[in-house]
Design a protein around this motif. Sequence first.
Motif, PDB file in Angstrom:
ATOM      1  N   LEU A  99       0.681  -1.059  -0.032  1.00 18.67           N
ATOM      2  CA  LEU A  99      -0.073   0.012  -0.189  1.00 18.67           C
ATOM      3  C   LEU A  99       0.813   1.275  -0.091  1.00 18.67           C
ATOM      4  CD1 LEU A  99      -2.572  -0.907   2.609  1.00 18.67           C
ATOM      5  CD2 LEU A  99      -2.476  -1.362  -0.016  1.00 18.67           C
ATOM      6  N   VAL A 100       0.271   2.068  -0.880  1.00 17.22           N
ATOM      7  CA  VAL A 100       1.085   3.326  -0.853  1.00 17.22           C
ATOM      8  C   VAL A 100      -0.070   4.364  -0.153  1.00 17.22           C
ATOM      9  CG1 VAL A 100       1.900   5.387  -2.254  1.00 17.22           C
ATOM     10  CG2 VAL A 100       2.187   2.839  -3.084  1.00 17.22           C
ATOM     11  N   HIS A 101       0.054   4.754   1.069  1.00 18.85           N
ATOM     12  CA  HIS A 101      -0.978   5.244   1.911  1.00 18.85           C
ATOM     13  C   HIS A 101      -0.424   6.320   2.518  1.00 18.85           C
ATOM     14  CE1 HIS A 101      -0.617   2.468   5.378  1.00 18.85           C
ATOM     15  NE2 HIS A 101       0.389   2.326   4.814  1.00 18.85           N
ATOM     16  N   GLY A 102      -1.601   7.193   3.149  1.00 20.27           N
ATOM     17  CA  GLY A 102      -1.053   8.133   4.224  1.00 20.27           C
ATOM     18  C   GLY A 102      -1.180   7.656   5.612  1.00 20.27           C
ATOM     19  N   GLY A 103      -2.018   6.554   5.738  1.00 20.46           N
ATOM     20  CA  GLY A 103      -1.926   5.641   6.971  1.00 20.46           C
ATOM     21  C   GLY A 103      -3.171   6.214   7.796  1.00 20.46           C
ATOM     22  N   VAL A 104      -4.550   5.653   7.591  1.00 22.89           N
ATOM     23  CA  VAL A 104      -5.837   5.784   8.096  1.00 22.89           C
ATOM     24  C   VAL A 104      -5.588   5.542   9.645  1.00 22.89           C
ATOM     25  CG1 VAL A 104      -8.222   5.128   8.316  1.00 22.89           C
ATOM     26  CG2 VAL A 104      -6.962   5.351   6.058  1.00 22.89           C
ATOM     27  N   ARG A 105      -4.767   4.655   9.909  1.00 25.43           N
ATOM     28  CA  ARG A 105      -4.593   4.442  11.458  1.00 25.43           C
ATOM     29  C   ARG A 105      -3.838   5.489  12.284  1.00 25.43           C
ATOM     30  NH1 ARG A 105      -1.300  -0.923  13.642  1.00 25.43           N
ATOM     31  NH2 ARG A 105       0.236  -0.106  12.231  1.00 25.43           N
ATOM     32  N   TYR A 106      -2.752   6.006  11.471  1.00 29.37           N
ATOM     33  CA  TYR A 106      -2.138   7.095  12.119  1.00 29.37           C
ATOM     34  C   TYR A 106      -3.125   8.434  12.064  1.00 29.37           C
ATOM     35  CZ  TYR A 106       1.228   3.829  10.027  1.00 29.37           C
ATOM     36  OH  TYR A 106       1.940   2.952   9.701  1.00 29.37           O
ATOM     37  N   LEU A 107      -3.969   8.591  11.316  1.00 31.00           N
ATOM     38  CA  LEU A 107      -5.023   9.687  11.613  1.00 31.00           C
ATOM     39  C   LEU A 107      -5.618   9.322  12.716  1.00 31.00           C
ATOM     40  CD1 LEU A 107      -6.156  12.205  10.337  1.00 31.00           C
ATOM     41  CD2 LEU A 107      -7.849  10.483   9.031  1.00 31.00           C
ATOM     42  N   ALA A 108      -6.341   8.128  13.087  1.00 32.38           N
ATOM     43  CA  ALA A 108      -6.958   7.825  14.155  1.00 32.38           C
ATOM     44  C   ALA A 108      -6.219   8.087  15.748  1.00 32.38           C
ATOM     45  CB  ALA A 108      -7.469   6.438  14.240  1.00 32.38           C
ATOM     46  N   GLN A 109      -4.864   8.093  15.329  1.00 28.74           N
ATOM     47  CA  GLN A 109      -3.791   7.992  16.469  1.00 28.74           C
ATOM     48  C   GLN A 109      -3.661   9.721  16.675  1.00 28.74           C
ATOM     49  OE1 GLN A 109      -0.572   5.681  15.249  1.00 28.74           O
ATOM     50  NE2 GLN A 109      -1.736   3.763  16.112  1.00 28.74           N
ATOM     51  N   GLY A 110      -4.040  10.546  15.632  1.00 34.17           N
ATOM     52  CA  GLY A 110      -3.924  12.089  15.913  1.00 34.17           C
ATOM     53  C   GLY A 110      -2.497  12.373  15.370  1.00 34.17           C
ATOM     54  N   ASN A 111      -1.897  11.577  14.481  1.00 36.28           N
ATOM     55  CA  ASN A 111      -0.581  11.850  13.985  1.00 36.28           C
ATOM     56  C   ASN A 111      -0.857  12.603  12.611  1.00 36.28           C
ATOM     57  OD1 ASN A 111       2.350  12.237  13.281  1.00 36.28           O
ATOM     58  ND2 ASN A 111       2.836  10.111  14.060  1.00 36.28           N
ATOM     59  N   ILE A 112      -1.351  13.981  12.777  1.00 33.14           N
ATOM     60  CA  ILE A 112      -1.659  14.693  11.556  1.00 33.14           C
ATOM     61  C   ILE A 112      -0.319  14.811  10.540  1.00 33.14           C
ATOM     62  CG2 ILE A 112      -2.554  16.823  10.685  1.00 33.14           C
ATOM     63  CD1 ILE A 112      -4.791  14.743  12.141  1.00 33.14           C
ATOM     64  N   ALA A 113       0.773  15.162  11.411  1.00 35.19           N
ATOM     65  CA  ALA A 113       1.946  15.529  10.491  1.00 35.19           C
ATOM     66  C   ALA A 113       2.425  14.481   9.538  1.00 35.19           C
ATOM     67  CB  ALA A 113       3.013  16.145  11.170  1.00 35.19           C
ATOM     68  N   LEU A 114       2.328  13.262  10.070  1.00 34.02           N
ATOM     69  CA  LEU A 114       3.001  11.972   9.558  1.00 34.02           C
ATOM     70  C   LEU A 114       1.943  11.865   8.254  1.00 34.02           C
ATOM     71  CD1 LEU A 114       4.812   9.579   9.188  1.00 34.02           C
ATOM     72  CD2 LEU A 114       3.277   8.295  10.646  1.00 34.02           C
ATOM     73  N   VAL A 115       0.515  12.014   8.622  1.00 35.10           N
ATOM     74  CA  VAL A 115      -0.518  11.565   7.288  1.00 35.10           C
ATOM     75  C   VAL A 115      -0.411  12.551   6.324  1.00 35.10           C
ATOM     76  CG1 VAL A 115      -2.928  11.392   6.985  1.00 35.10           C
ATOM     77  CG2 VAL A 115      -1.937  10.467   9.045  1.00 35.10           C
ATOM     78  N   ARG A 116      -0.171  13.880   6.589  1.00 33.32           N
ATOM     79  CA  ARG A 116      -0.248  14.833   5.597  1.00 33.32           C
ATOM     80  C   ARG A 116       1.053  14.656   4.931  1.00 33.32           C
ATOM     81  NH1 ARG A 116      -0.097  19.351   8.578  1.00 33.32           N
ATOM     82  NH2 ARG A 116      -2.508  19.889   8.242  1.00 33.32           N
ATOM     83  N   GLU A 117       2.305  14.263   5.426  1.00 32.70           N
ATOM     84  CA  GLU A 117       3.584  14.030   4.419  1.00 32.70           C
ATOM     85  C   GLU A 117       3.321  12.772   3.723  1.00 32.70           C
ATOM     86  OE1 GLU A 117       8.080  14.148   5.673  1.00 32.70           O
ATOM     87  OE2 GLU A 117       7.072  12.331   6.395  1.00 32.70           O
ATOM     88  N   ALA A 118       2.691  11.765   4.117  1.00 38.47           N
ATOM     89  CA  ALA A 118       2.748  10.547   3.540  1.00 38.47           C
ATOM     90  C   ALA A 118       1.829  10.817   2.238  1.00 38.47           C
ATOM     91  CB  ALA A 118       2.293   9.502   4.508  1.00 38.47           C
ATOM     92  N   LEU A 119       0.543  11.437   2.584  1.00 35.76           N
ATOM     93  CA  LEU A 119      -0.421  11.599   1.679  1.00 35.76           C
ATOM     94  C   LEU A 119       0.363  12.352   0.398  1.00 35.76           C
ATOM     95  CD1 LEU A 119      -3.450  12.513   3.635  1.00 35.76           C
ATOM     96  CD2 LEU A 119      -3.350  10.467   2.148  1.00 35.76           C
ATOM     97  N   HIS A 120       1.106  13.358   0.541  1.00 38.76           N
ATOM     98  CA  HIS A 120       1.691  14.236  -0.303  1.00 38.76           C
ATOM     99  C   HIS A 120       2.855  13.245  -1.264  1.00 38.76           C
ATOM    100  CE1 HIS A 120      -0.628  17.305   1.203  1.00 38.76           C
ATOM    101  NE2 HIS A 120      -0.163  18.007   0.185  1.00 38.76           N
ATOM    102  N   GLU A 121       3.461  12.539  -0.331  1.00 37.40           N
ATOM    103  CA  GLU A 121       4.467  11.660  -0.892  1.00 37.40           C
ATOM    104  C   GLU A 121       3.805  10.484  -1.739  1.00 37.40           C
ATOM    105  OE1 GLU A 121       7.830  11.886  -1.119  1.00 37.40           O
ATOM    106  OE2 GLU A 121       7.581  13.820  -0.222  1.00 37.40           O
ATOM    107  N   ARG A 122       2.635   9.971  -1.531  1.00 34.43           N
ATOM    108  CA  ARG A 122       1.904   9.259  -2.203  1.00 34.43           C
ATOM    109  C   ARG A 122       1.688   9.503  -3.467  1.00 34.43           C
ATOM    110  NH1 ARG A 122      -4.373   8.575  -0.548  1.00 34.43           N
ATOM    111  NH2 ARG A 122      -4.120  10.721  -1.552  1.00 34.43           N
TER     112      ARG A 122
END
Length: 532
Positions: free
Chosen positions: A70-93
């Motif tokens: 999976l090339v993903h932002g991480g739905v699980r990390y969003l649930a954990q509140g790690n917004i910065a990691l998700v935002r970076e991953a979504l753009h890198e995706r």
Amino acid sequence: MTAANATPLPTDRAALLQRLAQPHTYDLAVIGGGATGLGVALDAAARGFSVVLLESHDFAKGTSSRATKLVHGGVRYLAQGNIALVREALHERTTLLKNAPHLAQPLAFVMPSYKLWETPFYGTGLKMYDALAGKAGLGDTQCLGRMETLRCLPTAVADGLKGGVKYWDGQFDDARLALALARTAAARGALLVNYCPAIDLLYEGGKVAGVVCEDAEGGARFEVRARCVVNATGVWVDALRQRDGQAAGRELAPMVAPSQGVHLVVDREFLPSDHALMVPKTADGRVLFAVPWLGKLILGTTDSPRHDLAREPLAMHEEVAFILGEAGRYLRRAPTVQDVRSIWVGLRPLVKPQGDDGGNTKRISREHTVIASPTGLVTVTGGKWTTYRAMAEDVLDKCFEAHLLPRRDAGVTVSLPLVGAAGASARQGMNQPQGLHSYGGEAALVAALPGADVVLAEGLTEAMVRWAVRHEYARTVEDVLARRARVLFLDARLAASLAPRVAQILAEELPGHDPQLAPFLELANQYATVPA
């Protein structure tokens, strides 16, 4: 001429070792040929640095070929509140999908809802996922009714189904993407050598000045000098860190708490759809995926602490039981042990907080960490495939901060197509079996080799085996059937049946070289055997 459309470089081992033996001081020596190390090598080479990369086994032999694809932002990390990691991953995706359209493509996921509150609850969260992606989004999240959900997931359990949520992420071929990174770096001048472990570090004046490595095939040793050395060996980074610490008279606490992820592969008939199924919260709070990939269906994954660092980790019975049990709660026909075509395990290099024993891996950081030791050894670990490019930029930033390399502007890989991207078509999805389309713009070159009309299995010809040897660094049967073609990961028994002919072709291409047939047959048996 760009790296994406240049004439493919040969990967003749004798010529690579001859280059390695030349007296030369590289700007950067990278130890480790997984996603992280290859990303660093490509970024540095693209910025004009001289680069050598050494891999102890094959490129992506470890964790980097065992992802959930999976090339993903991480739905699980969003649930954990790690917004910065998700935002970076979504753009890198989005960057990854653009630079390797033949190896990474969008994929629709559906979360089925069996309770009335689930659709609005998860739908709201996933619309936040869309918002974080912004212009880098792949498609809008939709809340589905019961019948719409069943159209997307025709074999989902219908009893009690209320509806679902459809959202978009990406999927990819991890091992072939690693090869594309390696070959693109080589096209930019980097020297990459697999089966050449780093066995020691060189020091001058108390500072790291290079690497001692050894050709695993012939036994020759090389002293490779470099201004900067990067330790990018994934879950194995602590071994090199400890060696560096001992050289400086220091005892170091481990950085990594390994976590094990198990994946089972079954036939597509269990979910004959172009949509993946995602369960956000299983009985024990984990996430479960059923992902169509290269003609099969991947079920996974687990997140279990490991205290050893086996190259080929074994699944535990309870992990298999968990995956099959949870899959059976959502699929109308529950897969059984007898349905498993292949089982494989990856070790995640989770970064352990100091004073933590690594017992609860679900709470350990999924972000990457980059540190520089007093001797100048730069170590990177953690992170995820999706963010490999951003990780590479962070590693080079650390090299600049430590005054190991002169600073050069970042961003050179944002729009750098990987080998095969030029002329590639994304019409054949990653859920379809491998074939010539998997080579992107190089498909015609592969088809021109001897044996293009001799089909060994669906999506694998004799010509593809020859291409793997001539242009993709393949040395063994495992290299071909596990990572150039993904047969071992899709159907281990089929891989075993193909192995003798692949070994013959390797013998023709590499006279006098051992293609390692017997070890591969043992490995295929492991991948075919589900723990009781």
